[in-house]
Design a protein around this motif. Sequence first.
Motif, PDB file in Angstrom:
ATOM      1  N   VAL A 517      42.371  39.414  44.069  1.00  0.00           N
ATOM      2  CA  VAL A 517      41.280  40.358  43.883  1.00  0.00           C
ATOM      3  C   VAL A 517      40.475  39.842  42.678  1.00  0.00           C
ATOM      4  O   VAL A 517      41.015  39.717  41.571  1.00  0.00           O
ATOM      5  N   ASN A 519      37.178  39.636  39.991  1.00  0.00           N
ATOM      6  CA  ASN A 519      36.131  40.362  39.272  1.00  0.00           C
ATOM      7  C   ASN A 519      34.800  39.678  39.568  1.00  0.00           C
ATOM      8  O   ASN A 519      34.590  38.499  39.239  1.00  0.00           O
ATOM      9  N   GLU A 526      41.896  39.118  38.741  1.00  0.00           N
ATOM     10  CA  GLU A 526      42.496  40.168  37.917  1.00  0.00           C
ATOM     11  C   GLU A 526      43.677  40.859  38.585  1.00  0.00           C
ATOM     12  O   GLU A 526      44.337  41.685  37.968  1.00  0.00           O
ATOM     13  N   VAL A 705      36.129  47.993  45.122  1.00  0.00           N
ATOM     14  CA  VAL A 705      36.613  46.687  45.595  1.00  0.00           C
ATOM     15  C   VAL A 705      36.101  46.512  47.008  1.00  0.00           C
ATOM     16  O   VAL A 705      36.349  47.369  47.883  1.00  0.00           O
ATOM     17  N   ASP A 724      32.322  46.080  41.753  1.00  0.00           N
ATOM     18  CA  ASP A 724      33.125  45.551  40.646  1.00  0.00           C
ATOM     19  C   ASP A 724      34.015  44.387  41.057  1.00  0.00           C
ATOM     20  O   ASP A 724      34.082  43.364  40.371  1.00  0.00           O
ATOM     21  N   HIS A 725      34.722  44.519  42.172  1.00  0.00           N
ATOM     22  CA  HIS A 725      35.689  43.502  42.571  1.00  0.00           C
ATOM     23  C   HIS A 725      35.551  43.218  44.059  1.00  0.00           C
ATOM     24  O   HIS A 725      34.956  44.005  44.803  1.00  0.00           O
ATOM     25  N   GLN A 727      37.584  40.848  47.516  1.00  0.00           N
ATOM     26  CA  GLN A 727      38.645  39.982  48.018  1.00  0.00           C
ATOM     27  C   GLN A 727      38.254  39.549  49.416  1.00  0.00           C
ATOM     28  O   GLN A 727      37.492  40.216  50.108  1.00  0.00           O
TER      29      GLN A 727
END
Length: 757
Positions: A517, A519, A526, A705, A724-725, A727
Amino acid sequence: MRNRDRVKTSFASLPTQAAVTEEPWPPTPPVLGAHEPVAAGRVPWPLLVGFTLVFLLFWLAPPLEGLKQSARFFPVALHTVMETMAIVVALLVFAVCWHAHDTPRASGLTVLGAGFLAVGLLDLAHMLSYKGMPDFVTPASPEKAIDFWLMARYASALTLLAVALRPWRQRLESIPRGGLLALVLGGVALACLLRLLHPELFPRTFIDGQGLTAFKIASEYGIVALLLVPAAVFLRDWRRGADYDAGSLFTAVVITILCELCFTLYSNVNSLFSLLGHTYKVIAYAYLYRALVVAGVQAPYEQLNREIGIRREAEERSEFLAYHDALTRLPNRRLAADRFRGAAAQGQRSGSRVALLFIDLDNFKAINDSLGHLYGDVLLTATARRLVESVRGIDTVSRQGGDEFLILLTDVGDAESLTPLIERLLERIQEPCRHEGHELISCASIGVALYPDDGEDFDTLLKKADMAMYRAKGAGRNTFRFFDTHMDAEVEERLRLRNGLHRALDAGTLLLHYQPVVNLATGAMEGVEALIRWRGEDGQFIPPARFIPVAEESGLIVSIGDWVLGEACRQAARWHADGHTGMKVAVNLSALQFRRGDVERSVVEALRKSGLPGHALTLELTESILISDTEQVLSVIRNLKRLGVRLAIDDFGTGYSSLSYLKRLAVDTLKIDRSFVGDLARDPDDAAIVAAVVTMAHSLGLLTVAEGVEDEETRRQLHALGCDHAQGYHFARPLPAAEITRLLSEAGLPHEPALAG
C-alpha cells in the motif's frame, strides 16, 4: 433449457383436489393398560318407586286386610321355587366374585362373594326348615325357618355394609382368600349346628295363632337400619360416577329394605306379605348379580376390548407415521421413494418421464424465529394443502422434512411442459396465510430433475433436484431451475475444494502474500494488505475467488480467518523487529467471522502472541458486516478500537454503507473499490465519484486507499484528486513475505523514484 419430448398430459388445466386437513392424525392414544372407570350403572327410579307404592298399598290399604291374613297366596311349592332361585343367584354371586378378573386387586368383589356364599348356604338351611318341608336334622317349623332367615339376612346386610365401607379396589391383604373362605364356611357351619342342636339358645320369633314376636320385628328393623348405611354410600358413589356399578348395588339394597319391611308385617308364613317379601328378595339378588357381572365379567371384557382397540390404533398410527409426516399428513420420503419406483416402472412401459420437484421455502426460518414454531407449523400445513391442490390425483406431494417438500409428477413429457405447473406452484406458495392476526407470506425455490434423463433411481434424482434447487436460490430465490450436467461438475468441484481446505489447514499449504500500500504523495510503501493463497496438491495456486466462497459456505472461513490474522501479525512483528516500525498490515474479516467466531478474542490473541502494537494492524470490514446485527458489531468494534486497532471499510460504495455507519463505527480509512478506479482516466463519472468519496472522507477525518491501480495515469489522477494511498499491479503484485522484506531492505519499490515525481 433442454429439449425434451412434448408433454403427454397438459398441466395447465389440471383438476384440483384437497387432501390435507389441519387436524393432526391420528389422535394420541391413551396409555395402554390404563384403568378406565366402569360406568356406575343407571338407577331404575321408576321401578323403585313402583315397588315402594306396591308395598305401601298392601300395608296401608284397609280393603286388603282380609287378603293380608290369607294363607293361600304363598304355598310351599311356590316358596320352594323362589328360595331355590334366590339360592342359585347367591351362589352365582359367589362364583362370579371369586373367579372375576378383578379379584386379586379388588376387595369389594372378594368380600361380596364370600358374604353371599354364606347367605346362599343359610338360605338353603332356611328353605329346608319351613313348615311343609322334610325334616332337616330336626323337625321343620316356622321358628326354625325364621331363625335361618334372620341369619341369612344379617349376613347379607353385614356383607353389603362391609363392601360399602371399604374402598371397592382396596387390596384385601389382612386375610388371604383361602382363609376368608374357611372363615365363612366355618361360621355358617357353627350357626347351623347351634340352631339345630341348641334351639333353646335362640329367642322366640313366631307364635302360632299370634304371629311374629317383638324380637322378630325388632330384628327385621335392625337389618333395615344396617342396610341404610350401604344404601347411602352406594347412592353417593353412583352420583360421583364410581368405578364400579354403584347404581345396581344401590337398587339391590333399596329393594332388600322393602323386602325386610314386608317380613315385619305378615301373620303367617304363607301370607301375601311373605310372597311379596320373597319376590323382592329374588329381584334384589338379581340386581346384585347384575352389578357383579358388570364389575367381574363385563368390565374386564370391555377393558380388554379397549386395550385391543388402543393397541390396534397405536399400530395403525405407527404404520401411518412410518410412511407419512405427522404434521401435514403428507407421504414422507420413504413413501415417495416407493411411489417413484411404481411410477418409473409405468414410465418404462409407456415411454413417459417422471419429474421430481424439490421445493424449499425461502424465508421459513425468519417466520419460525420471529413468531414461533406454531406459526411455522401453520405455514407448513397451508403450503402442503396448496401443493396438493395444485397437482393431479396421480401425483404425490411429500414432505421431505423441515421446510422442504417433494412433488413426484408421473407421466410427463419434456421440461418445457412443466413450466406452467411450476409457475403456478410458486404463485400458490406466495399466497398470504393468516393466523391469529398475523399474515404469513413465503416464497420458494424449486429444483427439478427428470427420470430417466437425470437418473434412474430415486436417490440420484433427489440429489440432482436438490442441486437444481440450490441453483435457484443462488439465482435470487422465488424461482426454479432444471438440473443440468454442469451442476454435477460444480458440486464435485466444491466438495473437492471443501475437503482440500480441511487438509490445507493441517498440511500448511495455505500461505500469505502481501500487496504493498503506497503513499501517493511520497511514493513510500507504508503498509501491506495480507492476501491468502492456497497451493494445491499439484503445486499450482488455486484462485481465491474459487475457494473463498466454499470456505464461507462450509464455515471454514472462521478458522482460516484466525490463521490469517495470527500469521499476518507475526510477519508484521518481524518487520518491526527488523527496524521497519512504520509498517502496517491490513487483514480482511468476513461477516461470518463476526457471526460465528469470536473476533475480539482472535485479535487480542494474535496481538499478544506476536507482540505487534495495535496501531500497526488494520482490519478491513466488508459492508455486509454493517447490516447484520449492527449493535453486536458496534460493541465488538468499540472494543477493538480500545486496543488501538485501525478500521477500514473495504470496497466502499458497492454495498450498503451510509454516513451514519461511518460515524458510529469510527472507522479510519475508506478503500475505494476498483470498479471506480479502473476507468478513472477515461470515464468522467468515475472521476466524479472518486472525487466525492475523497472529499467526504477528508471532511470526516478519514484516509482513503484506492484499489486496482494498473497504470501511471491512474496514479497521477488519484494523486491529483487528493487520494491518500493506493495499491495495485502498477506498484506490485501480491508478493511473498520474503519479497516484501527484500523491498524494505532496499528502501522502496523498484520504481519508487518515479512515484515521487
